[in-house]
Scaffold this active site. Structure first.
Site, PDB file in Angstrom:
ATOM      1  N   LYS A 121       0.714  -1.953   0.056  1.00  0.00           N
ATOM      2  CA  LYS A 121       0.245  -0.173  -0.071  1.00  0.00           C
ATOM      3  C   LYS A 121       0.676   1.615  -0.094  1.00  0.00           C
ATOM      4  O   LYS A 121       0.389   2.640  -0.528  1.00  0.00           O
ATOM      5  CB  LYS A 121      -1.416  -0.001   0.638  1.00  0.00           C
ATOM      6  CG  LYS A 121      -2.099  -0.985   0.611  1.00  0.00           C
ATOM      7  CD  LYS A 121      -3.200  -1.303   2.003  1.00  0.00           C
ATOM      8  CE  LYS A 121      -4.445  -1.823   1.205  1.00  0.00           C
ATOM      9  NZ  LYS A 121      -5.645  -2.350   1.963  1.00  0.00           N
ATOM     10  N   SER A 131      -7.845  -0.375   8.205  1.00  0.00           N
ATOM     11  CA  SER A 131      -7.627  -1.254   9.280  1.00  0.00           C
ATOM     12  C   SER A 131      -5.890  -1.544   9.330  1.00  0.00           C
ATOM     13  O   SER A 131      -5.576  -2.283  10.939  1.00  0.00           O
ATOM     14  CB  SER A 131      -8.391  -2.220   9.318  1.00  0.00           C
ATOM     15  OG  SER A 131      -7.757  -2.791   8.532  1.00  0.00           O
ATOM     16  N   GLY A 152      -9.938  -4.192  -3.597  1.00  0.00           N
ATOM     17  CA  GLY A 152      -9.656  -4.589  -5.171  1.00  0.00           C
ATOM     18  C   GLY A 152      -8.533  -3.340  -5.832  1.00  0.00           C
ATOM     19  O   GLY A 152      -8.788  -3.892  -7.118  1.00  0.00           O
ATOM     20  N   GLY A 153      -7.985  -2.574  -4.602  1.00  0.00           N
ATOM     21  CA  GLY A 153      -7.251  -1.599  -4.871  1.00  0.00           C
ATOM     22  C   GLY A 153      -5.734  -2.128  -5.834  1.00  0.00           C
ATOM     23  O   GLY A 153      -5.530  -2.151  -7.025  1.00  0.00           O
ATOM     24  N   ASP A 211     -17.361 -10.463  -1.528  1.00  0.00           N
ATOM     25  CA  ASP A 211     -18.707  -9.533  -1.993  1.00  0.00           C
ATOM     26  C   ASP A 211     -17.595  -9.202  -3.786  1.00  0.00           C
ATOM     27  O   ASP A 211     -18.995  -9.227  -4.396  1.00  0.00           O
ATOM     28  CB  ASP A 211     -18.013  -8.534  -1.203  1.00  0.00           C
ATOM     29  CG  ASP A 211     -17.204  -7.921  -1.218  1.00  0.00           C
ATOM     30  OD1 ASP A 211     -16.613  -6.910  -1.902  1.00  0.00           O
ATOM     31  OD2 ASP A 211     -15.983  -8.265  -0.235  1.00  0.00           O
ATOM     32  N   SER A 220       0.936  -9.557  -0.452  1.00  0.00           N
ATOM     33  CA  SER A 220       0.951  -8.005  -0.227  1.00  0.00           C
ATOM     34  C   SER A 220       1.131  -6.918   1.229  1.00  0.00           C
ATOM     35  O   SER A 220       1.035  -5.877   1.244  1.00  0.00           O
ATOM     36  CB  SER A 220      -0.968  -8.222  -0.168  1.00  0.00           C
ATOM     37  OG  SER A 220      -1.508  -8.447   0.901  1.00  0.00           O
TER      38      SER A 220
END
Length: 313
Positions: free
Chosen positions: A52, A77, A180-181, A209, A302
């Site tokens: 990120k 989060s 979804g990024g 989802d 990730s």
């Protein structure tokens, strides 16, 4: 309308001075186990411990000097909060981070250590958004969405772009799916820099989802957030969903126990720390190994921000 190849190349140039070019690891044992050549892109070695950082830096650098002077605000989060806090610190920008009260303490501590101004809230999306709006109003800070923002998505794409620079002949890249990024950025990189390279998402069955969104053709949400993969408890947005619809081949859902087993296998065999959200992509590969036998497979890890006092094994 998906972003251009030029937009991805620009993002690579933008984030490079502020991020690590993370290592790509392999394991003979894992290759034998799956019957494929697997290349792990290790964003757990990124600054602040997760991919990120890439999206956060790219977004802040896209702002005008006037916008930067008023600071940035996000809700997270943990990992995106840390990324925004550290990116903002490196770029001399104030960062306000709204965090759910049930976020791992290790992530709250890290955000504060990077100079982020933390506001805790109830652990619902509605509560996060309410606090974020309040801070925006009071400070004039620019909102940074953790996953549903094109500059963030383009920043995220640089991880898979780097992987494909090293291994341009991958058949498929697996990425975890939360907001979804990352999977959208990965799919863009595979589309422009791969050769017939598929993108496959891994998603916890408890918060499936994205899987349901691809079936229904509209953005679905979750009734529960009951998964060990705390970074994947959110849902898709209108910026990343069209990219996912167009460029992601499929999403494979995994059970909680499968996530834990995948995580344990990586800790034991690769001797590296990955968090549960990271293990989801690998769990998806393990679950579908028959389909990918004999292939060259990339897996995006990730992040590695985990509370070591609260391990699932």
């Amino acid at each position: 309308m998906i972003p251009s190849k030029e937009a991805l190349l620009k993002a690579q140039k933008t984030v490079q001075p502020y991020t690590h070019k993370t290592p790509v690891l392999t394991s003979t044992l894992i290759n034998e186990l799956i019957g494929a050549e697997v290349f792990f892109k290790c964003e757990n070695f990124q600054k602040m411990g997760a991919f990120k950082m890439r999206g956060a830096v790219n977004k802040i650098l896209s702002l005008s000097p006037e916008e930067r002077a008023k600071g940035v605000v996000t809700h997270s989060s943990g990992n995106f909060g840390q990324a925004v806090a550290l990116s903002a610190k490196l770029l001399g920008v104030s960062a306000y981070i709204v965090m759910p009260e049930n976020a791992p303490q290790v992530k709250k501590n890290a955000v504060r250590a990077y100079g982020g101004i933390v506001t805790e809230c109830e652990s619902t999306i509605a509560a996060r958004e309410q606090e974020t709006h309040r801070i925006q109003k009071e400070t004039g800070a620019t909102f940074m969405h953790p996953s549903n923002d094109m500059e963030v998505i383009l920043g995220n794409s640089t991880s898979a772009s780097e992987l494909l620079e090293k291994h341009s002949d991958l058949d498929v890249i697996f990425a975890p799916v939360g907001g979804g990024g990352l999977v959208a950025g990965t799919a863009l990189a595979a589309h422009y820099f791969g050769t017939n390279c598929q993108t496959v998402g891994g998603e916890p069955l408890a918060v499936d989802d994205a899987y349901r969104s691809l079936l229904s053709g509209k953005i679905e949400t979750n009734e529960t957030t009951n998964t060990i993969a705390d970074g994947l408890r959110t849902y898709l947005g209108d910026q990343n969903f069209p990219i996912i619809q167009q460029l992601v081949s499929k999403i494979i859902r995994v059970e909680e126990q499968e996530i834990v087993q995948a995580m344990q296998l990586i800790w034991e065999r690769l001797k590296i720390i990955i968090e549960p959200s990271s293990a989801v992509a690998f769990a998806a590969l393990l679950k579908s190994e028959e389909e990918f036998k004999g292939k060259k497979v990339g897996v995006i890890f990730s992040g590695g921000n985990i509370d070591v006092k609260n391990l699932p094994f």
